[in-house]
Design a protein around this motif. Sequence first.
Motif, PDB file in Angstrom:
ATOM      1  N   LEU A   1     -19.719   5.494  43.571  1.00 51.74           N
ATOM      2  CA  LEU A   1     -20.467   6.357  43.094  1.00 51.74           C
ATOM      3  C   LEU A   1     -19.886   7.372  42.304  1.00 51.74           C
ATOM      4  N   PRO A   2     -19.367   7.141  41.000  1.00 51.52           N
ATOM      5  CA  PRO A   2     -18.474   8.318  40.461  1.00 51.52           C
ATOM      6  C   PRO A   2     -19.213   9.634  40.214  1.00 51.52           C
ATOM      7  N   GLY A   3     -20.655   9.615  39.967  1.00 51.96           N
ATOM      8  CA  GLY A   3     -21.067  10.857  39.781  1.00 51.96           C
ATOM      9  C   GLY A   3     -21.378  11.750  41.028  1.00 51.96           C
ATOM     10  N   THR A   4     -21.178  11.237  42.236  1.00 48.01           N
ATOM     11  CA  THR A   4     -21.284  12.039  43.340  1.00 48.01           C
ATOM     12  C   THR A   4     -19.862  12.102  44.001  1.00 48.01           C
ATOM     13  N   TYR A   5     -18.980  11.398  43.563  1.00 43.41           N
ATOM     14  CA  TYR A   5     -17.786  11.202  44.479  1.00 43.41           C
ATOM     15  C   TYR A   5     -17.648  10.527  45.676  1.00 43.41           C
ATOM     16  N   GLU A   6     -18.541   9.430  45.713  1.00 44.45           N
ATOM     17  CA  GLU A   6     -18.660   8.557  46.934  1.00 44.45           C
ATOM     18  C   GLU A   6     -18.118   7.293  46.878  1.00 44.45           C
ATOM     19  N   ALA A   7     -17.595   6.859  48.027  1.00 46.12           N
ATOM     20  CA  ALA A   7     -17.200   5.437  47.908  1.00 46.12           C
ATOM     21  C   ALA A   7     -17.422   4.731  49.420  1.00 46.12           C
ATOM     22  N   ILE A   8     -17.915   3.655  49.454  1.00 43.48           N
ATOM     23  CA  ILE A   8     -17.952   2.727  50.680  1.00 43.48           C
ATOM     24  C   ILE A   8     -17.252   1.320  50.586  1.00 43.48           C
ATOM     25  N   ILE A   9     -16.655   0.792  51.415  1.00 41.97           N
ATOM     26  CA  ILE A   9     -15.919  -0.433  51.215  1.00 41.97           C
ATOM     27  C   ILE A   9     -15.992  -1.172  52.532  1.00 41.97           C
TER      28      ILE A   9
ATOM     29  N   GLU B   1      -7.666  -2.238  49.773  1.00 42.82           N
ATOM     30  CA  GLU B   1      -6.985  -1.095  49.053  1.00 42.82           C
ATOM     31  C   GLU B   1      -6.880  -1.396  47.655  1.00 42.82           C
ATOM     32  N   PHE B   2      -6.781  -2.735  46.994  1.00 44.77           N
ATOM     33  CA  PHE B   2      -6.325  -3.156  45.780  1.00 44.77           C
ATOM     34  C   PHE B   2      -7.732  -3.070  45.098  1.00 44.77           C
ATOM     35  N   VAL B   3      -8.746  -3.671  45.868  1.00 47.62           N
ATOM     36  CA  VAL B   3     -10.113  -3.738  45.400  1.00 47.62           C
ATOM     37  C   VAL B   3     -10.596  -2.111  45.036  1.00 47.62           C
ATOM     38  N   TYR B   4     -10.319  -1.528  45.962  1.00 49.60           N
ATOM     39  CA  TYR B   4     -10.750   0.148  45.630  1.00 49.60           C
ATOM     40  C   TYR B   4     -10.023   0.814  44.597  1.00 49.60           C
ATOM     41  N   GLN B   5      -8.813   0.511  44.426  1.00 46.96           N
ATOM     42  CA  GLN B   5      -8.098   0.987  43.451  1.00 46.96           C
ATOM     43  C   GLN B   5      -8.413   0.531  42.103  1.00 46.96           C
ATOM     44  N   THR B   6      -8.799  -0.849  42.172  1.00 49.02           N
ATOM     45  CA  THR B   6      -9.496  -1.524  40.716  1.00 49.02           C
ATOM     46  C   THR B   6     -10.735  -0.818  40.576  1.00 49.02           C
ATOM     47  N   ALA B   7     -11.693  -0.438  41.545  1.00 46.30           N
ATOM     48  CA  ALA B   7     -12.980   0.053  41.326  1.00 46.30           C
ATOM     49  C   ALA B   7     -12.861   1.558  40.870  1.00 46.30           C
ATOM     50  N   CYS B   8     -11.799   2.064  41.185  1.00 50.51           N
ATOM     51  CA  CYS B   8     -11.645   3.700  40.631  1.00 50.51           C
ATOM     52  C   CYS B   8     -11.101   3.534  39.431  1.00 50.51           C
ATOM     53  N   LYS B   9     -10.208   2.710  38.978  1.00 54.60           N
ATOM     54  CA  LYS B   9      -9.809   2.488  37.485  1.00 54.60           C
ATOM     55  C   LYS B   9     -11.038   2.185  36.779  1.00 54.60           C
ATOM     56  N   LEU B  10     -12.262   1.434  37.157  1.00 55.84           N
ATOM     57  CA  LEU B  10     -13.345   1.080  36.406  1.00 55.84           C
ATOM     58  C   LEU B  10     -14.238   2.174  36.226  1.00 55.84           C
ATOM     59  N   ALA B  11     -14.128   2.985  37.382  1.00 51.85           N
ATOM     60  CA  ALA B  11     -15.005   4.232  37.248  1.00 51.85           C
ATOM     61  C   ALA B  11     -14.534   5.067  36.208  1.00 51.85           C
ATOM     62  N   ILE B  12     -13.174   5.227  36.145  1.00 52.02           N
ATOM     63  CA  ILE B  12     -12.488   6.341  35.077  1.00 52.02           C
ATOM     64  C   ILE B  12     -13.117   5.705  33.739  1.00 52.02           C
ATOM     65  N   THR B  13     -12.945   4.416  33.574  1.00 49.85           N
ATOM     66  CA  THR B  13     -13.238   3.891  32.185  1.00 49.85           C
ATOM     67  C   THR B  13     -14.819   4.060  31.945  1.00 49.85           C
ATOM     68  N   ALA B  14     -15.541   3.840  32.824  1.00 45.12           N
ATOM     69  CA  ALA B  14     -17.112   4.051  32.878  1.00 45.12           C
ATOM     70  C   ALA B  14     -17.344   5.391  32.266  1.00 45.12           C
TER      71      ALA B  14
ATOM     72  N   GLY C   1     -15.125  16.842  44.064  1.00 47.33           N
ATOM     73  CA  GLY C   1     -14.538  16.927  42.761  1.00 47.33           C
ATOM     74  C   GLY C   1     -14.133  15.677  42.140  1.00 47.33           C
ATOM     75  N   LYS C   2     -13.824  14.637  42.991  1.00 45.45           N
ATOM     76  CA  LYS C   2     -13.034  13.460  42.505  1.00 45.45           C
ATOM     77  C   LYS C   2     -13.377  12.490  43.669  1.00 45.45           C
ATOM     78  N   LEU C   3     -13.292  11.189  43.266  1.00 46.10           N
ATOM     79  CA  LEU C   3     -13.391  10.053  44.262  1.00 46.10           C
ATOM     80  C   LEU C   3     -12.313  10.192  45.100  1.00 46.10           C
ATOM     81  N   PRO C   4     -12.687  10.018  46.499  1.00 45.55           N
ATOM     82  CA  PRO C   4     -11.713  10.134  47.692  1.00 45.55           C
ATOM     83  C   PRO C   4     -10.404   9.058  47.475  1.00 45.55           C
ATOM     84  N   GLU C   5      -9.235   9.429  48.176  1.00 47.89           N
ATOM     85  CA  GLU C   5      -8.331   8.548  48.221  1.00 47.89           C
ATOM     86  C   GLU C   5      -8.599   7.475  49.165  1.00 47.89           C
TER      87      GLU C   5
END
Length: 284
Positions: A125-133, A10-23, A146-150
């Motif tokens: 994948l910020p452009g298609t709102y997909e995530a895998i972990i 969960e921590f890694v995922y939240q970190t990755a989402c923050k990085l995506a917002i910055t990108a 319309g946004k990355l999943p929770e």
Amino acid sequence: MPNPSNWNAEFVYQTACKLAITALDEQQKLTTEIKPDHSIVTQADKLVESMAIEALSDKAKNISVIGEETIKELSEAELASAIKHDCYIIDPIDGTVPYASLTPLWGISIGFAKAGYISEGCIILPGTYEAIITKDGQSYYAKGAGKLPEFDELKPISSDLRDNCDHPSRVLVINQLTAKTKTITGLSRGVTTYYSIVFPYIYLALGRMAGIYASLNVWDAAAGMAILRNLGFYAGFSNGDSVSYKLSEDFDFSTYKKGQVRSKNVMVYAKDKAFSDDFVKCIN
């Protein structure tokens, strides 16, 4: 396999989402440079990687970060320590060409190695709102609206989806180097190429592609290797050897000062070894 005790999904995922917002923010004020190997780097690659290092490294716990943009700055002792202990393996923007072209075929990749053994991974994948972990030996996926999943929207992927990879509509993915230097003959299915590996990794995991044939740097490969392994995919090399998931055995770190840590041979991913062998014999 070593216990991945320092992987908090969960921590890694939240970190990755923050990085995506910055990108995404940085994409609106893009500046680019050409690296010595003629590849493109943007200001976002450097910023996102520095943020990842700050968030994920922990010297007190011997947790390091190996990143595409900063690996050249490591001393031999620092690199050896990273491989010996625990380290995150970061590609801050996998697919810099589509990122710089304002197209969505790019992503953020975070792998994790426990005592030099690749064990976990996260791809956004910020452009298609997909995530895998990966989490607890399984791989989880979700596509947001319309946004990355929770994090709690991520659901386990069924390994049965691997059986869909042999459908005639599924294509083999090759990388740009293969497309420019190899000839493909006798393959009964389509072939495509990407400027990133994150999309093929996710769509292979979901049974939407036939396989991957690519020469990869460690930051390209690490997250996807762990994700696919959890789902029972075969990972090997074009010479017939299987992947060991050990950093020092699967990748050549001797050229890290040049910003390259390539797989020791072309990597091949498929539903099983027989499929992998079929791909290899068609590429010369």
